[in-house]
Design a protein around this motif. Structure first.
Motif, PDB file in Angstrom:
ATOM      1  N   ILE A  37      21.387 -49.725  43.812  1.00 39.33           N
ATOM      2  CA  ILE A  37      20.897 -49.621  44.835  1.00 39.33           C
ATOM      3  C   ILE A  37      21.515 -47.840  45.691  1.00 39.33           C
ATOM      4  CG2 ILE A  37      21.477 -51.047  47.934  1.00 39.33           C
ATOM      5  CD1 ILE A  37      21.559 -53.345  45.749  1.00 39.33           C
ATOM      6  N   SER A  38      20.075 -47.668  46.862  1.00 38.98           N
ATOM      7  CA  SER A  38      20.846 -46.725  48.127  1.00 38.98           C
ATOM      8  C   SER A  38      21.303 -47.170  49.423  1.00 38.98           C
ATOM      9  CB  SER A  38      19.286 -45.880  48.156  1.00 38.98           C
ATOM     10  OG  SER A  38      20.023 -45.149  49.468  1.00 38.98           O
ATOM     11  N   ALA A  39      22.503 -46.621  49.863  1.00 39.14           N
ATOM     12  CA  ALA A  39      23.004 -47.708  51.023  1.00 39.14           C
ATOM     13  C   ALA A  39      22.569 -46.521  52.370  1.00 39.14           C
ATOM     14  CB  ALA A  39      24.190 -47.014  50.454  1.00 39.14           C
ATOM     15  N   GLY A  40      21.255 -44.983  52.054  1.00 45.50           N
ATOM     16  CA  GLY A  40      21.017 -44.939  52.751  1.00 45.50           C
ATOM     17  C   GLY A  40      19.545 -45.061  53.043  1.00 45.50           C
ATOM     18  N   THR A  41      18.560 -45.010  52.350  1.00 42.94           N
ATOM     19  CA  THR A  41      17.483 -45.208  53.047  1.00 42.94           C
ATOM     20  C   THR A  41      16.520 -45.594  52.503  1.00 42.94           C
ATOM     21  OG1 THR A  41      16.847 -42.803  51.967  1.00 42.94           O
ATOM     22  CG2 THR A  41      14.748 -44.365  52.003  1.00 42.94           C
ATOM     23  N   GLU A  42      17.436 -46.577  51.362  1.00 41.57           N
ATOM     24  CA  GLU A  42      17.069 -48.645  51.156  1.00 41.57           C
ATOM     25  C   GLU A  42      17.030 -49.164  52.188  1.00 41.57           C
ATOM     26  OE1 GLU A  42      17.255 -50.394  47.389  1.00 41.57           O
ATOM     27  OE2 GLU A  42      17.354 -48.122  46.885  1.00 41.57           O
ATOM     28  N   LEU A  43      18.817 -49.288  53.183  1.00 42.56           N
ATOM     29  CA  LEU A  43      19.238 -50.272  53.921  1.00 42.56           C
ATOM     30  C   LEU A  43      18.619 -49.659  55.285  1.00 42.56           C
ATOM     31  CD1 LEU A  43      23.202 -50.204  53.298  1.00 42.56           C
ATOM     32  CD2 LEU A  43      21.333 -51.787  52.929  1.00 42.56           C
ATOM     33  N   THR A  44      17.716 -48.851  55.348  1.00 44.31           N
ATOM     34  CA  THR A  44      16.873 -48.674  56.592  1.00 44.31           C
ATOM     35  C   THR A  44      15.396 -49.496  56.625  1.00 44.31           C
ATOM     36  OG1 THR A  44      15.374 -46.697  56.039  1.00 44.31           O
ATOM     37  CG2 THR A  44      17.443 -46.026  56.722  1.00 44.31           C
ATOM     38  N   ALA A  45      15.026 -50.163  55.659  1.00 45.81           N
ATOM     39  CA  ALA A  45      13.795 -50.117  54.810  1.00 45.81           C
ATOM     40  C   ALA A  45      14.626 -52.001  55.296  1.00 45.81           C
ATOM     41  CB  ALA A  45      13.463 -50.271  53.989  1.00 45.81           C
ATOM     42  N   TYR A  46      15.989 -52.585  54.628  1.00 43.12           N
ATOM     43  CA  TYR A  46      16.203 -53.625  54.839  1.00 43.12           C
ATOM     44  C   TYR A  46      16.697 -53.982  56.244  1.00 43.12           C
ATOM     45  CZ  TYR A  46      20.406 -56.973  53.763  1.00 43.12           C
ATOM     46  OH  TYR A  46      20.840 -58.305  54.021  1.00 43.12           O
ATOM     47  N   ARG A  47      17.116 -52.893  57.193  1.00 44.14           N
ATOM     48  CA  ARG A  47      17.627 -53.219  57.959  1.00 44.14           C
ATOM     49  C   ARG A  47      15.899 -53.389  59.361  1.00 44.14           C
ATOM     50  NH1 ARG A  47      22.258 -49.018  57.599  1.00 44.14           N
ATOM     51  NH2 ARG A  47      24.093 -50.926  56.822  1.00 44.14           N
ATOM     52  N   GLY A  48      14.945 -53.517  58.967  1.00 45.11           N
ATOM     53  CA  GLY A  48      14.442 -53.220  59.506  1.00 45.11           C
ATOM     54  C   GLY A  48      14.092 -51.205  60.668  1.00 45.11           C
ATOM     55  N   SER A  49      14.909 -50.732  60.796  1.00 47.26           N
ATOM     56  CA  SER A  49      14.816 -49.713  61.044  1.00 47.26           C
ATOM     57  C   SER A  49      14.110 -48.704  60.361  1.00 47.26           C
ATOM     58  CB  SER A  49      16.043 -48.897  61.469  1.00 47.26           C
ATOM     59  OG  SER A  49      16.588 -48.414  60.425  1.00 47.26           O
ATOM     60  N   ASN A  50      14.014 -48.121  59.437  1.00 49.74           N
ATOM     61  CA  ASN A  50      12.737 -46.540  58.888  1.00 49.74           C
ATOM     62  C   ASN A  50      11.842 -47.182  59.487  1.00 49.74           C
ATOM     63  OD1 ASN A  50      11.025 -46.100  56.933  1.00 49.74           O
ATOM     64  ND2 ASN A  50      12.653 -45.916  55.277  1.00 49.74           N
ATOM     65  N   PRO A  51      11.326 -45.331  59.677  1.00 48.33           N
ATOM     66  CA  PRO A  51      10.280 -45.492  61.052  1.00 48.33           C
ATOM     67  C   PRO A  51       8.790 -45.229  60.113  1.00 48.33           C
ATOM     68  CG  PRO A  51      11.468 -43.319  60.097  1.00 48.33           C
ATOM     69  CD  PRO A  51      12.484 -43.991  59.655  1.00 48.33           C
ATOM     70  N   TYR A  52       8.973 -46.243  59.001  1.00 51.70           N
ATOM     71  CA  TYR A  52       7.967 -46.273  58.163  1.00 51.70           C
ATOM     72  C   TYR A  52       7.311 -47.860  58.989  1.00 51.70           C
ATOM     73  CZ  TYR A  52       7.130 -42.119  55.475  1.00 51.70           C
ATOM     74  OH  TYR A  52       7.236 -41.150  55.084  1.00 51.70           O
ATOM     75  N   LEU A  53       8.262 -48.646  58.820  1.00 52.57           N
ATOM     76  CA  LEU A  53       8.354 -49.830  59.771  1.00 52.57           C
ATOM     77  C   LEU A  53       7.776 -49.714  61.086  1.00 52.57           C
ATOM     78  CD1 LEU A  53      10.599 -51.661  57.449  1.00 52.57           C
ATOM     79  CD2 LEU A  53       8.693 -52.069  57.256  1.00 52.57           C
ATOM     80  N   ASN A  54       8.229 -49.598  61.934  1.00 49.52           N
ATOM     81  CA  ASN A  54       7.882 -49.204  63.019  1.00 49.52           C
ATOM     82  C   ASN A  54       6.259 -48.355  63.558  1.00 49.52           C
ATOM     83  OD1 ASN A  54      10.136 -51.034  63.953  1.00 49.52           O
ATOM     84  ND2 ASN A  54      10.574 -48.992  62.472  1.00 49.52           N
ATOM     85  N   LYS A  55       6.541 -46.840  62.699  1.00 50.44           N
ATOM     86  CA  LYS A  55       4.889 -46.462  62.999  1.00 50.44           C
ATOM     87  C   LYS A  55       3.724 -45.557  62.082  1.00 50.44           C
ATOM     88  CE  LYS A  55       7.148 -44.375  66.763  1.00 50.44           C
ATOM     89  NZ  LYS A  55       8.169 -42.420  66.958  1.00 50.44           N
ATOM     90  N   TRP A  56       3.192 -45.059  62.226  1.00 47.53           N
ATOM     91  CA  TRP A  56       2.475 -44.821  60.884  1.00 47.53           C
ATOM     92  C   TRP A  56       2.581 -43.532  60.797  1.00 47.53           C
ATOM     93  CZ3 TRP A  56      -2.658 -41.891  62.253  1.00 47.53           C
ATOM     94  CH2 TRP A  56      -3.083 -41.947  60.808  1.00 47.53           C
ATOM     95  N   TRP A  57       2.986 -42.825  59.060  1.00 49.20           N
ATOM     96  CA  TRP A  57       2.778 -41.744  58.947  1.00 49.20           C
ATOM     97  C   TRP A  57       1.948 -40.701  58.762  1.00 49.20           C
ATOM     98  CZ3 TRP A  57       5.812 -37.077  58.984  1.00 49.20           C
ATOM     99  CH2 TRP A  57       5.509 -36.769  58.129  1.00 49.20           C
ATOM    100  N   ASP A  58       1.402 -39.818  59.350  1.00 52.80           N
ATOM    101  CA  ASP A  58       0.396 -39.325  58.632  1.00 52.80           C
ATOM    102  C   ASP A  58       0.393 -38.384  58.353  1.00 52.80           C
ATOM    103  OD1 ASP A  58      -2.498 -37.477  59.654  1.00 52.80           O
ATOM    104  OD2 ASP A  58      -2.570 -38.186  61.196  1.00 52.80           O
ATOM    105  N   GLU A  59       0.370 -38.111  56.875  1.00 55.01           N
ATOM    106  CA  GLU A  59       0.388 -37.012  55.677  1.00 55.01           C
ATOM    107  C   GLU A  59      -0.431 -36.479  56.020  1.00 55.01           C
ATOM    108  OE1 GLU A  59       2.098 -36.016  52.425  1.00 55.01           O
ATOM    109  OE2 GLU A  59       3.160 -37.956  53.509  1.00 55.01           O
ATOM    110  N   SER A  60      -1.824 -35.921  56.401  1.00 51.68           N
ATOM    111  CA  SER A  60      -2.695 -35.063  56.904  1.00 51.68           C
ATOM    112  C   SER A  60      -2.062 -34.658  57.827  1.00 51.68           C
ATOM    113  CB  SER A  60      -3.386 -35.089  57.318  1.00 51.68           C
ATOM    114  OG  SER A  60      -3.814 -35.954  58.442  1.00 51.68           O
TER     115      SER A  60
END
Length: 349
Positions: A37-60
Motif C-alpha cells: 500500500i502506498s501511503a501517499g498516492t493511494e491515501l489521496t484516493a482513499y480519503r477523496g482528496s486526489n484531484p482526479y476525484l474532484n477535477k477532470w485531467w485533460d491529457e491532451s
C-alpha cells in the motif's frame, strides 16, 4: 472468483469479488502473492482528496479542469506495488513457465492476466525474497528523484520525510556519493534511516531545521534538498535549508492549497529552483537513456543485489481480508506504520 480492494466511498476500503476470465494464447495468469500500500498516492484516493476525484485531467492539454471528474467512487483495484506467481500460461507462450515470479503494477487484486511480452520483462530472480517485487514502482519513483536532483560526489543532500519513498531516496542519495541528512518528526523513522546509512538525522519537531543544516554545512546550506513529505510546511523548510541558487526536488504529492509556504521569503531571495520530481517523466537531458521501465528494473536489481534495502521498510503484513483495517491504520495512525503489505495467502505478521 477473484478478489480486489475497492474504495467504495471516501475512507471506505472493502474487499469485493472480481470475475476471472479465460487466457488468450499469448497471455499468462499471475496469482498475486503480495501487494504493498502506498501511503501517499493511494491515501489521496482513499480519503477523496486526489484531484482526479474532484477535477477532470485533460491529457491532451495536461491541465486539470473543473466541471467533471476523471474518476468517481467506487475506485476499484487501486495500487501499484504488486508481485505474483505465474499459475497458467497460454498455448502460444514460450518464454515463461508456471512458478516464475513477476513484479509489476496491477492493483490490490488476487490475480492479473498479462501479455507474455510484458511479463517476461519483469521476472523476479528465483532466489530473491518475493517481497522485493512490490517495490518496483515506489523504487522507480525514488530513483527518479535522484536523477532529478543531479547529485555530485561529496555534496550534502537533505531528505525531508522518511516514509517509504523518503527512506529509499535517502539510501539512493548515499549510493550516489552524497552525505545524507535525513529529516523527520517520528523517532522510529529516524532510527531506521540511521540503520540504513543516513549520515545525520534531524528531528523536525524540534524546529530550526534550516538553521541546523546551515550550521552542519559551514553556513552554506544543503547542496540539494529532496522533499518527500507532501507537506507544504516541510517544503518551505526545505527551501530554507538549501544553499543559495540551488535546487529543491519536490516529490511529495501535495494536497489542497499551499498553507505554510511563503514564496516571498527564502525562495525569492535565494534564487531557489523548485523541480517537480514526478514519475510521469524523466529529466529531459536523460530521456534518451532513461524511461520508467529502466527506473523500475534498476530499483529491483539494486534490491536483489542487496545495495538497496527494501524489506526492512515493511512494518506490517496483513491478509487481504483486513485491507480496510490496513488503510484505516495508515490514515489515522501513520506514525505506527511504514510499508504495509497485503498478503494474498491469508497470512500476516
Amino acid at each position: 472468483m477473484g478478489s480486489m480492494v475497492s474504495f467504495t466511498a471516501p475512507r471506505t476500503a472493502e474487499v469485493v469479488d472480481e470475475a476471472p476470465r479465460a487466457l488468450d494464447d499469448t497471455e499468462v495468469r499471475i496469482r498475486t502473492l503480495y501487494s504493498g500500500i502506498s501511503a501517499g498516492t493511494e491515501l489521496t484516493a482513499y480519503r477523496g482528496s486526489n484531484p482526479y476525484l474532484n477535477k477532470w485531467w485533460d491529457e491532451s492539454e495536461r491541465l486539470f479542469k473543473d466541471g467533471s471528474t476523471s474518476f468517481e467512487y467506487p475506485v476499484n483495484g487501486w495500487g501499484y506495488e504488486e508481485v505474483g506467481e505465474i499459475v497458467e500460461v497460454g498455448a502460444a507462450v514460450q518464454s515463461l513457465h508456471v512458478g516464475e515470479r513477476i513484479w509489476g503494477t496491477w492493483g490490490h487484486r488476487s490475480e492479473t492476466i498479462q501479455q507474455e511480452a510484458r511479463a517476461v520483462a519483469r521476472i523476479l530472480p528465483a532466489e530473491a525474497d518475493p517481497r522485493i517485487g512490490i517495490f518496483s514502482q515506489i523504487g522507480a519513483i525514488a530513483l527518479n528523484v535522484i536523477l532529478d536532483a543531479d547529485i555530485h560526489v561529496g555534496e550534502t543532500v537533505a531528505v525531508f520525510g522518511l516514509g517509504v519513498p523518503g527512506q529509499l531516496v535517502a539510501q539512493l542519495a548515499r549510493l550516489n556519493g552524497a552525505t545524507v541528512i535525513a529529516v523527520d518528526g517520528i523517532a522510529a523513522r529516524r532510527e531506521l534511516a540511521t540503520k540504513l546509512g543516513a549520515h545525520h538525522v534531524l528531528d523536525a519537531s524540534q524546529g530550526d531545521v534550516a538553521e541546523r543544516i546551515r550550521h552542519m554545512t559551514g553556513g552554506r546550506g544543503a547542496d540539494v534538498c529532496l522533499e518527500v513529505t507532501g507537506n507544504y510546511r516541510a517544503l518551505h523548510e526545505a527551501i530554507r535549508s538549501v544553499a543559495y541558487s540551488s535546487r529543491v526536488c519536490v516529490a511529495g504529492f501535495m494536497q489542497g492549497e499551499g498553507a505554510g509556504l511563503y514564496l516571498g521569503e527564502e525562495f525569492h531571495h535565494n534564487r531557489v529552483a523548485l523541480i517537480g520530481a514526478q514519475i510521469s517523466g524523466v529529466q529531459p537531458a536523460l530521456q534518451h537513456r532513461w524511461n520508467e521501465h529502466r527506473l523500475q528494473t534498476t530499483a529491483i536489481r539494486l534490491a536483489v543485489e542487496g545495495r538497496l534495502d527494501v524489506t526492512s521498510l515493511i512494518s506490517h503484513t496483513l491478509p487481504l481480508s483486513q485491507a480496510g483495517e490496513a488503510f484505516r491504520m495508515l490514515d489515522e495512525r501513520p506514525q505506527d506504520a511504514l510499508q504495509v503489505v497485503l498478503s494474498f495467502d491469508g497470512s500476516g505478521s
